[in-house]
Design a protein around this motif. Structure first.
Motif, mmCIF file in Angstrom:
data_model
loop_
_atom_site.group_PDB
_atom_site.id
_atom_site.type_symbol
_atom_site.label_atom_id
_atom_site.label_comp_id
_atom_site.label_asym_id
_atom_site.label_seq_id
_atom_site.Cartn_x
_atom_site.Cartn_y
_atom_site.Cartn_z
ATOM 1 N N TRP A 137 0.831 -1.190 0.000
ATOM 2 C CA TRP A 137 0.000 0.000 0.000
ATOM 3 C C TRP A 137 0.874 1.253 0.000
ATOM 4 O O TRP A 137 2.079 1.182 0.213
ATOM 5 C CB TRP A 137 -0.938 0.016 1.210
ATOM 6 N N ALA A 138 0.234 2.397 -0.243
ATOM 7 C CA ALA A 138 0.926 3.688 -0.236
ATOM 8 C C ALA A 138 0.056 4.691 0.513
ATOM 9 O O ALA A 138 -1.166 4.661 0.418
ATOM 10 C CB ALA A 138 1.177 4.170 -1.656
ATOM 11 N N ALA A 139 0.716 5.589 1.252
ATOM 12 C CA ALA A 139 0.016 6.679 1.924
ATOM 13 C C ALA A 139 0.089 7.906 1.038
ATOM 14 O O ALA A 139 1.164 8.289 0.587
ATOM 15 C CB ALA A 139 0.670 6.968 3.276
ATOM 16 N N GLU A 140 -1.067 8.510 0.769
ATOM 17 C CA GLU A 140 -1.166 9.711 -0.062
ATOM 18 C C GLU A 140 -0.385 9.593 -1.368
ATOM 19 O O GLU A 140 0.490 10.407 -1.658
ATOM 20 C CB GLU A 140 -0.691 10.947 0.712
ATOM 21 N N PRO A 141 -0.684 8.571 -2.212
ATOM 22 C CA PRO A 141 0.083 8.390 -3.445
ATOM 23 C C PRO A 141 -0.054 9.553 -4.426
ATOM 24 O O PRO A 141 0.846 9.797 -5.221
ATOM 25 C CB PRO A 141 -0.482 7.098 -4.031
ATOM 26 N N GLY A 142 -1.130 10.298 -4.366
ATOM 27 C CA GLY A 142 -1.299 11.433 -5.268
ATOM 28 C C GLY A 142 -0.547 12.673 -4.813
ATOM 29 O O GLY A 142 -0.338 13.600 -5.572
#
Length: 193
Positions: A68-73
């Motif tokens: 997963w990624a946190a705040e990918p944008g």
């Protein structure tokens, strides 16, 4: 004495200003068997960011590996915050910690990038499958603004999106990449001869 107690109580609670309770469990929009929630721990002066606790819960009926990624944008390059957990059992909760410029009131977006059956083959191919590149190419015609045409090709993980825009017409096609596709990417100056 009561005044001292009030001062100590106020000073002790000031460190919790900006902190919040855990958000409700929400299913990931793509991987519905993974539930996600977050909790803001407040502002960290040294990092100049807010600290976030994240929990991911496996609601699938089998062990899974997930990333997963946190705040990918919002967070890219060196600031990107991606993580993974291997062999997560059904019902098990994974704890993670992230920092982001998002204030507690704004919340934190966590995007699950991949879920696969635990014990997927390991080795160079398996570790490469966790790498989800995001590449974009863009071409614009040199026509004046009302007649300008544009082609955009984006590769994000295992999804390819192509968009064509011209006056009075636009088209977008999104397609998953087939398994086992490999190749290379070369970057040029963009000058055509």
């Amino acid at each position: 004495m009561q005044r001292l107690l009030l001062i100590l109580l106020a000073a002790g609670s000031s460190s919790f200003l900006g902190a919040q309770d855990w958000s409700a469990w929400k299913p990931d929009p793509v991987y519905h068997g993974i539930q996600v929630r977050e909790h803001c721990g407040g502002f960290n002066e040294f990092a100049n960011r807010y600290t976030w606790d994240v929990q991911l819960r496996n609601d699938y009926q089998k062990d899974v590996d997930l990333s997963w990624a946190a705040e990918p944008g919002l967070l890219h390059g060196a600031e990107a915050q991606m993580d993974r957990a291997l062999a997560v059992k059904p019902g098990e909760v994974v704890d993670a910690h992230h920092t982001a410029p998002n204030a507690c009131s704004a919340g934190l977006m966590v995007k699950v990038n991949e879920v696969k059956a635990a014990g997927h083959p390991t080795g160079a191919g398996a570790s490469a499958s966790l790498l989800r590149p995001k590449i974009e190419g863009r071409w614009r015609s040199k026509d004046p603004e009302p007649l300008r045409k544009e082609l955009v090709v984006q590769l994000s993980g295992k999804t390819l999106t192509s968009s064509w825009t011209s006056p009075g017409f636009s088209l977008q096609i999104t397609s998953p990449l087939p398994e086992g596709v490999s190749g290379s990417v070369s970057l040029g100056s963009g000058d055509q001869k």
